[in-house]
Design a protein around this motif. Sequence first.
Motif, short mmCIF file in Angstrom:
data_model
loop_
_atom_site.label_atom_id
_atom_site.label_comp_id
_atom_site.label_asym_id
_atom_site.label_seq_id
_atom_site.Cartn_x
_atom_site.Cartn_y
_atom_site.Cartn_z
N LEU A 122 6.73 -0.04 -24.11
CA LEU A 122 4.96 1.47 -23.72
C LEU A 122 3.98 0.07 -24.27
O LEU A 122 3.21 0.21 -23.69
CB LEU A 122 5.81 1.77 -24.51
N TYR A 123 4.23 -1.20 -25.09
CA TYR A 123 3.06 -1.90 -25.43
C TYR A 123 2.90 -2.32 -24.20
O TYR A 123 1.39 -2.61 -25.04
CB TYR A 123 3.61 -3.06 -26.81
N ILE A 124 3.43 -3.37 -23.63
CA ILE A 124 2.84 -3.58 -22.52
C ILE A 124 3.26 -3.39 -21.56
O ILE A 124 3.03 -3.54 -20.32
CB ILE A 124 3.48 -5.41 -22.89
N GLY B 60 2.23 -4.93 -17.35
CA GLY B 60 2.97 -5.23 -17.08
C GLY B 60 2.80 -4.17 -15.31
O GLY B 60 3.48 -5.28 -14.50
N MET B 61 2.82 -3.23 -14.84
CA MET B 61 2.00 -2.32 -14.43
C MET B 61 1.36 -3.16 -13.26
O MET B 61 1.28 -3.07 -12.24
CB MET B 61 2.13 -0.87 -14.01
N THR B 62 0.07 -3.54 -13.83
CA THR B 62 -0.99 -4.01 -13.42
C THR B 62 -0.65 -5.62 -12.75
O THR B 62 -0.77 -5.68 -11.05
CB THR B 62 -2.43 -4.12 -14.36
N TYR B 63 0.12 -6.02 -13.21
CA TYR B 63 1.30 -7.20 -12.44
C TYR B 63 1.80 -6.91 -11.91
O TYR B 63 1.99 -8.34 -10.56
CB TYR B 63 1.62 -8.52 -13.53
N ALA B 64 2.39 -6.11 -11.57
CA ALA B 64 3.89 -6.01 -10.62
C ALA B 64 2.41 -4.95 -9.54
O ALA B 64 2.87 -5.40 -7.74
CB ALA B 64 4.82 -4.79 -10.88
N PHE C 222 -3.14 -12.65 -26.78
CA PHE C 222 -3.41 -12.63 -25.16
C PHE C 222 -2.49 -12.13 -24.52
O PHE C 222 -1.08 -12.50 -24.56
CB PHE C 222 -2.84 -14.76 -24.63
N PRO C 223 -2.00 -10.67 -24.66
CA PRO C 223 -0.95 -9.61 -23.60
C PRO C 223 -0.47 -10.39 -22.81
O PRO C 223 0.72 -9.98 -21.92
CB PRO C 223 -1.08 -8.41 -24.10
N PHE C 224 -1.25 -10.41 -21.12
CA PHE C 224 -1.24 -11.29 -20.59
C PHE C 224 0.08 -12.13 -20.59
O PHE C 224 1.20 -12.43 -19.01
CB PHE C 224 -2.12 -11.35 -19.60
N LEU C 225 -0.61 -13.13 -21.31
CA LEU C 225 0.80 -14.03 -21.32
C LEU C 225 2.41 -13.41 -21.98
O LEU C 225 2.97 -14.29 -21.48
CB LEU C 225 0.59 -15.05 -22.36
N THR D 167 5.59 -15.23 -21.65
CA THR D 167 6.17 -15.52 -22.96
C THR D 167 7.64 -15.14 -23.59
O THR D 167 8.25 -15.72 -24.70
CB THR D 167 5.29 -16.51 -23.26
N VAL D 168 7.73 -13.67 -23.60
CA VAL D 168 8.75 -12.68 -24.13
C VAL D 168 9.57 -12.58 -23.75
O VAL D 168 9.75 -12.45 -22.45
CB VAL D 168 8.05 -11.57 -25.21
N PRO D 169 11.41 -13.48 -23.57
CA PRO D 169 12.29 -13.84 -22.95
C PRO D 169 12.54 -11.99 -22.47
O PRO D 169 12.48 -11.92 -21.10
CB PRO D 169 13.10 -14.22 -24.30
N ARG D 170 12.51 -10.92 -23.74
CA ARG D 170 12.83 -9.62 -22.20
C ARG D 170 11.60 -8.84 -21.53
O ARG D 170 11.94 -8.34 -20.56
CB ARG D 170 12.84 -8.66 -24.04
N ASN D 171 10.28 -9.62 -21.68
CA ASN D 171 8.97 -9.46 -20.65
C ASN D 171 9.76 -9.79 -19.79
O ASN D 171 9.21 -9.52 -18.47
CB ASN D 171 7.98 -9.67 -21.96
N LEU D 172 9.82 -11.45 -20.12
CA LEU D 172 9.92 -12.24 -18.86
C LEU D 172 11.03 -11.96 -17.56
O LEU D 172 10.51 -11.44 -16.38
CB LEU D 172 10.34 -13.61 -19.57
#
Length: 640
Positions: free
Chosen positions: A525-527, A531-535, A381-384, A388-393
């Motif tokens: 890049l992979y997410i 990420g832009m969708t969420y933003a 589930f890439p949205f999660l 859940t990934v610290p760098r992404n958080l």
Amino acid sequence: MTETPEKKYYDDPTIYYPVQADSREKYKRSQNEVLFQTREAVMQEAGEEDQALEHSVNVRLANPLLGLSYEQIQRDVDDFVSSHGLEEYRDVFFKGALCAQAQATGNYDSITVLTEDDRQALRDEKEHRWKQPFSLYWLACCCSVAAAVQGADESVINGALLFFPKQFGIGSDSDKDQWLRGLVAAAPYIACAFIGCWLTQPLNALFGRRGTIFLTSFLSFASCIWQAVTNSWWHMFIARLVLGIGIGPKSATVPMYSAECTPPLIRGALTMQWQTWTAFGIMLGYAADLVLYHVGDTEHITGLNWRLMMGSAAIPALFVMAQVFLCPESPRWLMKKGKYQQALQSFLRLRNSPLLAARDMYFAHRLLIEEGNIRRSQGPFPFLELFTVPRNLRATIGATILMFGQQFCGVNVIAYYSSNIIQKVANTSETNALLGSWGFGMINFLFAIPAWYTIDTFGRRNLLLVTLPFMALFLLITGFSFWIPDTQPDAQLGVVLMGIMVYACFYSPGFGPVPFTYCAEAFPLYIREIGMTYATVVLWFFNSVLAITWFRMEQVFKPQGAFGWYAAWCMILFLLTFFLLPETKALTLEELDIVFSVPTTKHAAYQFRQIPYYFKRHFLFQKNAKKEQLYTIDNSISKA
């Protein structure tokens, strides 16, 4: 190496990258030293709770070529060109791979295979950063007009609200009519938050960046015409919902498209054109309201003026649809789809030399491999993974602060309702109210221009920290002006207009361009699409909250309290920016992963420790004040 890697890495980022055939052992030793040191730096910054994961992930993402031997790069390039049908470009990709390995430091002198023309291209890239191909600027023009479409879509409602609520029977001051007016005005942003933004990823996957921009511009065109022929408030509400379905994916895709196509040194300036030209579109919408205000009704058409206002926003959408496919597709998106030959042609159109095109393409290719490996190691589930990934958080936290803040700094209260606000000041005329709104739009556009030059030098974070206190001050002045007695109407109107205009002067170079620029580059890049969708969901959700609640808030809190509410949020946003928002200026999209490897708590503690430095440096003017170093990517970032 004449100096230790540690000293050169932290103080003067010119790490030695020898590639001569007779120096391969020295090359391997230097690469291993740098790789070890980079891992140690990331380990120190990652924090014990997640360092095992992050130090391995972020080292690879910082530069996937770091630590590879000369022979390994040769073999990898041979495999790359053979597997993607690019054999005729073997030599230039080999040179590009060596340059990609060295680009974090910019030390290309030791790469002996480069010709003098190659070296000149590398020098020009740094010394003449605005000397770019015509295709890149044409792409920036396309993105700018797409932004103007959105700005016009947002602002034409400002003048139309003076007319159609009365015609549709929702123009009274009753609680019900206030909520209905807010609901109709907010309809596009409700659709953005709950429908449109979530279509960003599937639309981009199916149609690419250009195709998504075309489709969303068509929706803008069609829904603007639809709004112009509505005959009830609920019909207008539905038409504006469809408008929002187009605005959502466009607002996420255009900055992403620009960021993926632009060289790092001018990425911020070109990506921020989205906000600059959104401001221009807002000004166009106000201008259309003024020009069409006096249009009279005909025998069969009631409200012709406001209908033309709503339909006028369809015009710039036609231009976008006509020329978007003349621009190159995002090469990074093409590579994700396995279309490497097309990606190379795009890069060749977007860079000044084949070497630069090959360097950026090969670097992106290697990064895609690493991100694909990381993606497969994560959950289904890439949205999660945003949480859940610290760098992404950490990128998600920054994006949330900025997208929420762009709304709750109060700007769209003025953008959407300035005519209504000004008209209530000493009962000024509707024409003067529209003139005041147009003045706000013009200043909003003009004062965004300085940010073209400061966003990549002064920095994203610093622009916010400088402008937010002034935004709070002038929101307070605008609200408090309503305490001026009605017996002094000129003074009251003058102070309100002054507060609105000066507020725009500080908003435009700060919270105007920074959020979309920052979010377009913060996510890996992979997410990035998710990420832009969420933003953008965060942006449009709070936009709709603001639009729905203003009329009621103004009545309950009075203008003084309503403007004071948003002034208070400006100061809260100042604190959030200071403690939680990392700087991202002047880094490649890939190097940002190292920035976001620093835990949020460590970043906040670091900023707290620097308060004495800021006081000494900026208030006591002590030029010799020492600042603690945080980031170890390069010296410019550590000073940011």
